[in-house]
Motif scaffolding. Structure first.
Motif, PDB file in Angstrom:
ATOM      1  N   ASN A  73       0.816  -1.223   0.000  1.00 11.65           N
ATOM      2  CA  ASN A  73       0.000   0.000   0.000  1.00 11.65           C
ATOM      3  C   ASN A  73       0.843   1.264   0.000  1.00 11.65           C
ATOM      4  OD1 ASN A  73      -2.397  -1.459   0.070  1.00 11.65           O
ATOM      5  ND2 ASN A  73      -2.442  -1.484   2.301  1.00 11.65           N
ATOM      6  N   ASP A  74       2.108   1.136   0.388  1.00 12.56           N
ATOM      7  CA  ASP A  74       2.992   2.294   0.474  1.00 12.56           C
ATOM      8  C   ASP A  74       3.992   2.374  -0.671  1.00 12.56           C
ATOM      9  OD1 ASP A  74       1.920   3.431   2.890  1.00 12.56           O
ATOM     10  OD2 ASP A  74       2.728   1.672   3.898  1.00 12.56           O
ATOM     11  N   VAL A  75       3.782   1.573  -1.708  1.00 11.51           N
ATOM     12  CA  VAL A  75       4.627   1.659  -2.904  1.00 11.51           C
ATOM     13  C   VAL A  75       4.237   2.924  -3.663  1.00 11.51           C
ATOM     14  CG1 VAL A  75       5.190   0.588  -5.131  1.00 11.51           C
ATOM     15  CG2 VAL A  75       5.008  -0.817  -3.062  1.00 11.51           C
ATOM     16  N   VAL A  76       5.234   3.744  -3.988  1.00 12.39           N
ATOM     17  CA  VAL A  76       4.960   4.996  -4.689  1.00 12.39           C
ATOM     18  C   VAL A  76       5.410   4.966  -6.151  1.00 12.39           C
ATOM     19  CG1 VAL A  76       4.972   6.402  -2.600  1.00 12.39           C
ATOM     20  CG2 VAL A  76       7.111   6.063  -3.864  1.00 12.39           C
ATOM     21  N   LYS A  77       6.268   3.983  -6.521  1.00 14.45           N
ATOM     22  CA  LYS A  77       6.756   3.915  -7.902  1.00 14.45           C
ATOM     23  C   LYS A  77       7.171   2.492  -8.214  1.00 14.45           C
ATOM     24  CE  LYS A  77       8.818   5.519 -11.788  1.00 14.45           C
ATOM     25  NZ  LYS A  77       8.728   4.423 -12.722  1.00 14.45           N
ATOM     26  N   THR A  78       6.784   2.013  -9.387  1.00 17.89           N
ATOM     27  CA  THR A  78       7.280   0.735  -9.883  1.00 17.89           C
ATOM     28  C   THR A  78       7.833   0.933 -11.295  1.00 17.89           C
ATOM     29  OG1 THR A  78       5.131   0.057 -10.800  1.00 17.89           O
ATOM     30  CG2 THR A  78       5.646  -0.674  -8.553  1.00 17.89           C
ATOM     31  N   THR A  79       8.815   0.120 -11.612  1.00 14.54           N
ATOM     32  CA  THR A  79       9.305   0.026 -12.979  1.00 14.54           C
ATOM     33  C   THR A  79       9.155  -1.430 -13.377  1.00 14.54           C
ATOM     34  OG1 THR A  79      10.883   1.813 -12.590  1.00 14.54           O
ATOM     35  CG2 THR A  79      11.236   0.446 -14.541  1.00 14.54           C
ATOM     36  N   VAL A  80       8.480  -1.647 -14.502  1.00 12.12           N
ATOM     37  CA  VAL A  80       8.138  -2.991 -14.964  1.00 12.12           C
ATOM     38  C   VAL A  80       8.867  -3.249 -16.279  1.00 12.12           C
ATOM     39  CG1 VAL A  80       6.253  -4.491 -15.716  1.00 12.12           C
ATOM     40  CG2 VAL A  80       5.849  -2.769 -13.925  1.00 12.12           C
ATOM     41  N   TYR A  81       9.465  -4.420 -16.368  1.00 13.05           N
ATOM     42  CA  TYR A  81      10.151  -4.851 -17.578  1.00 13.05           C
ATOM     43  C   TYR A  81       9.454  -6.096 -18.093  1.00 13.05           C
ATOM     44  CZ  TYR A  81      13.645  -1.875 -15.407  1.00 13.05           C
ATOM     45  OH  TYR A  81      14.278  -0.815 -14.803  1.00 13.05           O
ATOM     46  N   LEU A  82       8.962  -6.039 -19.325  1.00 12.51           N
ATOM     47  CA  LEU A  82       8.302  -7.179 -19.965  1.00 12.51           C
ATOM     48  C   LEU A  82       9.089  -7.567 -21.208  1.00 12.51           C
ATOM     49  CD1 LEU A  82       4.574  -5.931 -19.905  1.00 12.51           C
ATOM     50  CD2 LEU A  82       5.618  -7.635 -18.384  1.00 12.51           C
ATOM     51  N   THR A  83       9.219  -8.860 -21.463  1.00 13.30           N
ATOM     52  CA  THR A  83       9.896  -9.280 -22.690  1.00 13.30           C
ATOM     53  C   THR A  83       8.989  -9.203 -23.902  1.00 13.30           C
ATOM     54  OG1 THR A  83       9.397 -11.604 -22.253  1.00 13.30           O
ATOM     55  CG2 THR A  83      11.548 -10.776 -21.498  1.00 13.30           C
ATOM     56  N   ASP A  84       7.677  -9.018 -23.658  1.00 12.53           N
ATOM     57  CA  ASP A  84       6.717  -8.873 -24.756  1.00 12.53           C
ATOM     58  C   ASP A  84       5.647  -7.875 -24.317  1.00 12.53           C
ATOM     59  OD1 ASP A  84       4.872  -9.042 -26.804  1.00 12.53           O
ATOM     60  OD2 ASP A  84       4.370 -11.151 -26.445  1.00 12.53           O
ATOM     61  N   ILE A  85       5.697  -6.670 -24.850  1.00 14.00           N
ATOM     62  CA  ILE A  85       4.727  -5.636 -24.462  1.00 14.00           C
ATOM     63  C   ILE A  85       3.309  -6.058 -24.857  1.00 14.00           C
ATOM     64  CG2 ILE A  85       4.783  -4.162 -26.515  1.00 14.00           C
ATOM     65  CD1 ILE A  85       5.032  -2.913 -22.873  1.00 14.00           C
ATOM     66  N   GLY A  86       3.202  -7.017 -25.754  1.00 10.13           N
ATOM     67  CA  GLY A  86       1.894  -7.558 -26.130  1.00 10.13           C
ATOM     68  C   GLY A  86       1.214  -8.288 -24.983  1.00 10.13           C
ATOM     69  N   SER A  87       1.977  -8.628 -23.949  1.00 10.33           N
ATOM     70  CA  SER A  87       1.405  -9.305 -22.779  1.00 10.33           C
ATOM     71  C   SER A  87       1.027  -8.308 -21.687  1.00 10.33           C
ATOM     72  CB  SER A  87       2.389 -10.345 -22.227  1.00 10.33           C
ATOM     73  OG  SER A  87       3.560  -9.706 -21.765  1.00 10.33           O
TER      74      SER A  87
END
Length: 131
Positions: A73-87
């Protein structure tokens, strides 16, 4: 220099390189390393779909953030890496189960060519400690 504490928990995968699971800076800012879908008890990659892998990744992040004295609940920022943006839709469906409500974290999502151990998703987070 502000106070710096290294976070380590057996409830998340051990670092497999020269990094910490997370750092707590100034007593209240939590910065995690990127997490991939590793089962902390076996050290093995979990799942073959973005859905199952995203669930494990967020559970790993949750364990680290809780070990640092906070919660998702206290997460203010995430960075997400996907190998397929289609997913992205499949990923976002799982992500939305963990992060919902009025105070959603800021997020960046990027497609990458490859992730460690053949993972389909990796997420890093910044959170604040509970007051």
């Amino acid at each position: 220099m502000k106070e710096r504490k290294i976070v380590s928990t057996e409830k998340a995968p051990a670092a497999i390189g020269a990094y910490s699971q997370a750092n707590v800076l100034g007593g209240d800012l939590i910065i995690t390393s990127g997490q991939i879908p590793i089962d902390p008890s076996t050290g093995e990659l979990v799942g073959f779909t973005v859905t199952s892998q995203t669930e494990q990744v967020i559970e790993n992040l949750k364990a680290i953030i809780e070990a640092a004295g906070s919660s998702l609940n206290d997460v203010v920022k995430t960075t997400v890496y996907l190998t397929d943006i289609g997913s992205f839709s499949e990923f976002n469906e799982v992500y939305s189960r963990y992060f919902n409500g009025d105070a959603l974290p800021s997020r960046t999502t990027v497609e990458v060519t490859e992730l460690p151990r053949g993972s389909l998703v990796e997420i890093e987070a910044i959170a604040i400690k509970n007051s």
